[in-house]
Design an enzyme around this catalytic site. Sequence first.
Site, PDB file in Angstrom:
ATOM      1  CG  HIS A  50     -12.403  -1.887  12.593  1.00 29.55           C
ATOM      2  ND1 HIS A  50     -13.706  -1.518  12.802  1.00 29.55           N
ATOM      3  CD2 HIS A  50     -12.415  -2.751  11.556  1.00 29.55           C
ATOM      4  CE1 HIS A  50     -14.483  -2.119  11.911  1.00 29.55           C
ATOM      5  NE2 HIS A  50     -13.733  -2.887  11.149  1.00 29.55           N
ATOM      6  NE  ARG A  89     -23.809  -6.895   7.787  1.00 33.22           N
ATOM      7  CZ  ARG A  89     -22.802  -7.219   7.007  1.00 33.22           C
ATOM      8  NH1 ARG A  89     -21.677  -7.613   7.543  1.00 33.22           N
ATOM      9  NH2 ARG A  89     -22.903  -7.154   5.685  1.00 33.22           N
TER      10      ARG A  89
END
Length: 292
Positions: A47, A199
């Site tokens: 990110h 995740r």
Amino acid sequence: MFAFNFNKKDMHIFNGKAALMVYLKSIKTLNSKIGFVPTMGALHQGHLSLMQQSLIENENTVVSIFVNPTQFNNPEDLLKYPRTLDQDIEKIASLSADIILYAPSVEDIYEGKILSQTFNFDGLENQMEGKFRPGHFNGVGTIVKRLFEIVTPTNAYFGKKDFQQLQIVKMMVKKNHLDVNVIGCEIYREKNGLAMSSRNERLTELEKKDAALIYKTLTTAKEKFKTNSSKTITDWVKKIFTENNSFELEYFQIADESSLLPCIRKNKNKKYRAFIAVIVNNIRLIDTISLN
Ligand code: PAF
């Protein structure tokens, strides 16, 4: 609800669209560009690399953090999705205090109607993730379109790990004549090759170590693609995962990069990718690799 707008290390943080839109209007000049990185939080290096690219290419960068309920077909997955807003804010602030953060509530986005719009993505939605996660891409289309309307970005950055999502977003932009460049960015990997994902936070250290098998399988599949058919490789991958008790293979598909249709016979003029989804201890991991 009118939003709070406070500074954390001088960062602008909004949880309401009205205040964000007023602020963005106030800073926008004639030729200035807004870069946008939509996320669901639990931020990792992948990110941050999207944010870095946006900071380089645009005068202003907006990041959103919103765990979007309409894209989860599995309620347990939604419930267990990692939510780490405080740490996320720290990570963004340490990258740049110039980043504008939008972290809305479900109410701010959905205004009482938590429903997806139905989209036609010309069949892209029927492959792979679409088969195994019914309704998922309608949820993604709904939230991304809504976020684009709020943020009005010039450039929007998406990771290639979710390659099908990237193609779907490009299609949504095209069909709705939205004035946004959708930019796909390279996958960030752990040292052992595991693709970075929010995740991964739910994996144990041992599971993380073992999950190196996913990328190892993809890189070997790439090598094999030079001389083997798509079917031979798919059968080989299925065998690998049948022999391994810790991972359940949900799908492995070699597909045309633009239509996402399975590769039946190789065409040298087409670009192909391998796509994989596996489940480790109820945690779903996906990955992809370009083959030619
Ligand atoms: O890739 C994600 O994190 C999400 O699907 C996105 C694009 C932020 C939409 O909720």
